[in-house]
Design a protein around this motif. Structure first.
Motif, PDB file in Angstrom:
ATOM      1  N   ASP B 104       0.850  -1.176   0.000  1.00  0.00           N
ATOM      2  CA  ASP B 104       0.000   0.000   0.000  1.00  0.00           C
ATOM      3  C   ASP B 104       0.891   1.234   0.000  1.00  0.00           C
ATOM      4  O   ASP B 104       2.102   1.148   0.153  1.00  0.00           O
ATOM      5  CB  ASP B 104      -0.918  -0.021   1.224  1.00  0.00           C
ATOM      6  CG  ASP B 104      -0.138  -0.153   2.502  1.00  0.00           C
ATOM      7  OD1 ASP B 104       0.043   0.866   3.173  1.00  0.00           O
ATOM      8  OD2 ASP B 104       0.302  -1.282   2.817  1.00  0.00           O
ATOM      9  N   LYS B 106       1.493   3.514   2.049  1.00  0.00           N
ATOM     10  CA  LYS B 106       2.315   3.765   3.220  1.00  0.00           C
ATOM     11  C   LYS B 106       3.647   3.043   3.088  1.00  0.00           C
ATOM     12  O   LYS B 106       4.706   3.602   3.364  1.00  0.00           O
ATOM     13  CB  LYS B 106       1.564   3.283   4.462  1.00  0.00           C
ATOM     14  CG  LYS B 106       1.796   4.144   5.661  1.00  0.00           C
ATOM     15  CD  LYS B 106       1.215   3.511   6.897  1.00  0.00           C
ATOM     16  CE  LYS B 106      -0.254   3.810   7.082  1.00  0.00           C
ATOM     17  NZ  LYS B 106      -0.785   3.162   8.283  1.00  0.00           N
ATOM     18  N   ALA B 128       2.682  12.225   4.189  1.00  0.00           N
ATOM     19  CA  ALA B 128       1.748  11.420   3.411  1.00  0.00           C
ATOM     20  C   ALA B 128       0.819  12.329   2.614  1.00  0.00           C
ATOM     21  O   ALA B 128       0.653  13.498   2.949  1.00  0.00           O
ATOM     22  CB  ALA B 128       0.942  10.520   4.335  1.00  0.00           C
ATOM     23  N   ARG B 131      -5.310  14.418   2.699  1.00  0.00           N
ATOM     24  CA  ARG B 131      -6.577  13.769   2.414  1.00  0.00           C
ATOM     25  C   ARG B 131      -7.704  14.765   2.153  1.00  0.00           C
ATOM     26  O   ARG B 131      -8.738  14.423   1.632  1.00  0.00           O
ATOM     27  CB  ARG B 131      -6.938  12.841   3.568  1.00  0.00           C
ATOM     28  CG  ARG B 131      -6.312  11.469   3.394  1.00  0.00           C
ATOM     29  CD  ARG B 131      -5.809  10.877   4.684  1.00  0.00           C
ATOM     30  NE  ARG B 131      -4.408  11.212   4.922  1.00  0.00           N
ATOM     31  CZ  ARG B 131      -3.644  10.614   5.816  1.00  0.00           C
ATOM     32  NH1 ARG B 131      -4.122   9.655   6.535  1.00  0.00           N
ATOM     33  NH2 ARG B 131      -2.380  10.979   5.975  1.00  0.00           N
ATOM     34  N   PHE B 159      -4.783   5.410  -0.356  1.00  0.00           N
ATOM     35  CA  PHE B 159      -4.599   5.717   1.054  1.00  0.00           C
ATOM     36  C   PHE B 159      -5.878   5.406   1.811  1.00  0.00           C
ATOM     37  O   PHE B 159      -6.958   5.775   1.370  1.00  0.00           O
ATOM     38  CB  PHE B 159      -4.214   7.177   1.257  1.00  0.00           C
ATOM     39  CG  PHE B 159      -3.113   7.308   2.259  1.00  0.00           C
ATOM     40  CD1 PHE B 159      -3.394   7.272   3.614  1.00  0.00           C
ATOM     41  CD2 PHE B 159      -1.793   7.410   1.841  1.00  0.00           C
ATOM     42  CE1 PHE B 159      -2.380   7.358   4.540  1.00  0.00           C
ATOM     43  CE2 PHE B 159      -0.774   7.495   2.759  1.00  0.00           C
ATOM     44  CZ  PHE B 159      -1.053   7.470   4.115  1.00  0.00           C
ATOM     45  N   GLU B 161      -8.153   5.264   5.402  1.00  0.00           N
ATOM     46  CA  GLU B 161      -8.352   5.877   6.714  1.00  0.00           C
ATOM     47  C   GLU B 161      -9.454   5.097   7.429  1.00  0.00           C
ATOM     48  O   GLU B 161     -10.498   4.821   6.845  1.00  0.00           O
ATOM     49  CB  GLU B 161      -8.781   7.326   6.489  1.00  0.00           C
ATOM     50  CG  GLU B 161      -8.775   8.198   7.696  1.00  0.00           C
ATOM     51  CD  GLU B 161      -7.365   8.710   7.985  1.00  0.00           C
ATOM     52  OE1 GLU B 161      -6.967   8.586   9.146  1.00  0.00           O
ATOM     53  OE2 GLU B 161      -6.690   9.212   7.061  1.00  0.00           O
ATOM     54  N   ASP B 233       0.393   8.731  11.239  1.00  0.00           N
ATOM     55  CA  ASP B 233       0.104   8.234   9.901  1.00  0.00           C
ATOM     56  C   ASP B 233       0.312   9.320   8.857  1.00  0.00           C
ATOM     57  O   ASP B 233       0.018   9.122   7.685  1.00  0.00           O
ATOM     58  CB  ASP B 233      -1.351   7.750   9.810  1.00  0.00           C
ATOM     59  CG  ASP B 233      -1.498   6.378  10.419  1.00  0.00           C
ATOM     60  OD1 ASP B 233      -0.487   5.646  10.426  1.00  0.00           O
ATOM     61  OD2 ASP B 233      -2.602   6.055  10.871  1.00  0.00           O
TER      62      ASP B 233
END
Lengths: 343, 343
Positions: B104, B106, B128, B131, B159, B161, B233
């Motif tokens: 993924d 991350k 990151a 969002r 991504f 959540e 994160d």
DNA sequence: AATTAGCACTCAATATTAGTGAGTGCTAAT
DNA sequence: ATTAGCACTCACTAATATTGAGTGCTAATT
């Protein structure tokens, strides 16, 4: 562990209690003043000499005071230490400092870390729930683009794992949803090892249609099992500062070796994995472990586990060997208990 | 920025290049030997004196050699420095060191961090993708137990959540799946701000049936937007060791203040957020920023952005101000470019 | 006029020395 | 069995001396 008569125990006790506070060698004069035995420094020195012979304390150099050894701490913890009881008020405070609403498990684990950090002033660590034996709740396929499909696996307790698999052809999202539903029907109450078998055997009939997806999933099950692969989502490390403020790490070389040791999370992970299946508190003192990287550290761990399922992990506290066990042990213990309730 | 004649530039150049390597003040004798101008140390000293007057270098104490100042570095970077070209071979190596399958986003960002760390020997940081402006791909409701529902939001680029919301009643999973489908129909191509409006307005007709879920989602949209809430994160920090090995941080006090500064991720996040919308390389030198916590550090940043969408973040490299800019700048730049391609 | 050799001077860094004191082990007295 | 007395050890601190790389300035050189 050898027996020690009461007089010896009392001397050892005061040496350790004092050393925990001051971090410098403790002399006979101080003990003589503290001790209820009302002995002169010279007598205390005799006792100290034989405690040293038994390996519970040592002198850093000739004519310094005494410092506890690893076996000294071990004896202290097992035989002398009386841990503090946590008051109801404190328990309530700890419980209420968890703010659960809208938080996924990861956040809750971080809250546990912060709580441990505040209370103990040592370095907290938390191992996320293991995914190998946890039951799967849900699998979902989501199309990212022509070639890539995101697989979301939700484990009991709400732990989520994402993997991307590459598709053999251009699946439509509707199609993917259909397969998600099909898989979710067989998922319930199985862990990934069991599911692997089920997928391989039971879905045979029509599996040609999404063969590559199933293969992708099975492959990712193996990735998920290898938790070390997930380091950053598996082991959470709290604030290092508290540790570095301790006097034993107040020089450049020591602090660097500490940082280096923590940067490779695998050693800590191994340590925590030793205990995550076991009940109760575990304590590693000094060079007890193969973790020879760092002397002078102790680790207190406790496992937590969701009530219904098998998913569990462990929490721990890393501090200098001369840590305040009387406070730290019941704190780790209670927070582990809290986690059991919450998850 | 003032003009400097060629002779001055050459002296400044050699001072900085040498200081980058040795980290100790550079004297006139050394420069005289290095310089193509064939001047004696005495002449070099005259030049140095006037470079000091202009503020490009300074003496840590009377009769020491010279050390570059922040403006010295700035001039060097803007006017003198010729960055190294990365060879095709190196580019190919970097590209192939990304192992995308089954990872993924991350994980991919962590790979970028490790790559930067290996090449540069400084401390990499990665923000990151934001969002807030990223389009949502998918929303899924998953029942955890009677009272808790897991909401999974997948953003473009993959991504994910997760949030837990508490339900007003005991929803069945089938029911939740129905609502997931309904939501997913309207989701496509909208970011969370747009969706919020849509949900509030358009779904009115039958929203009573899952009113609390919708409310929960809207609430969580706000949580997601507040990226600072997600620190762990949102900002990834690579190995600190490389930095701590640099000679300027070779004493206890400095290393501690560094650790402290990095423990609070917010300052770094702020710095990276300044640049995540801007194209190209940005360089912060020494105490240029309000980030006065630490002098003697420089940060090189570059933003990355998925080609199709708006989701983007930035990567950076933190090193001593005397870092090897010639290598570090094109490396950061190229890895940012690679991320654009991969995401 | 620009450059440089020569020289006295500065100051961090290192090594040297001396002094201090907390704490010990041993012996002999209690 | 306990302790007072004493000589001894050794980390720690402060004071002092030594060294050497590098400077700024002046006067000589090109």
């Amino acid at each position: 562990m050898e027996e020690l008569n009461e007089r010896y125990q009392e001397v050892l006790y005061y040496i350790i209690e004092e050393y925990i506070v001051t971090a410098s060698p403790v002399g006979s004069k101080f003990i003589a003043g503290k001790c209820s035995l009302n002995l002169s420094p010279a007598s205390i020195r005799n006792i100290m000499a034989s405690l040293e012979e038994k390996g519970y304390i040592y002198q850093p150099y000739f004519s310094a005071g005494r410092v506890p050894t690893s076996s000294g701490y071990k004896f202290y913890i097992n035989s002398i230490l009386k841990t503090k009881k946590i008051s109801k008020q404190q328990k309530a405070d700890m419980r209420s400092s968890f703010n659960i609403s809208g938080k996924d498990i990861k956040k809750i684990l971080w809250q546990a870390i912060n709580l441990l950090s505040e209370i103990s002033h040592y370095m907290p660590i938390v191992l996320a729930p293991e995914r190998t034996y946890a039951n799967l709740l849900h699998i979902e396929f989501i199309k990212l683009d022509k070639l890539n499909i995101l697989v979301i696996m939700v484990f009991e307790g709400g732990f989520v794992e994402n993997k991307i698999i590459s598709a053999d052809r251009d699946y439509k999202q509707i199609e993917l949803s259909k397969y998600s539903i099909k898989l979710n029907e067989i998922i319930n109450g199985h862990n990934i090892d069991e599911l692997k078998d089920i997928i391989i055997e039971d879905i045979d009939k029509e599996r040609e249609s999404f063969f590559s997806l199933l293969n992708g999933i099975i492959f990712n099950f193996d990735l998920v099992k290898n938790e070390i692969d997930n380091e950053n989502d598996y082991l959470f490390i709290g604030s290092r500062m508290n540790l570095f403020d301790e006097p034993e790490f107040s020089n450049y070389e020591k602090i660097k070796s500490l940082i280096k040791a923590f940067e490779d999370k695998r050693t800590i992970i191994k340590l925590l994995e030793l205990t995550k299946r076991k009940e109760g508190i575990h304590i590693f003192i000094g060079s007890d472990t193969e973790w020879s990287d760092i002397n002078g550290l102790s680790v207190i761990t406790a496992s937590y586990r969701s009530k219904k399922g098998f998913a569990g992990g462990s929490i721990g506290l890393i501090g200098p060997s001369r840590m305040n066990y009387a406070l730290a042990i019941p704190t780790v213990n209670y927070i582990a208990k809290l986690l059991c309730d919450i998850i």
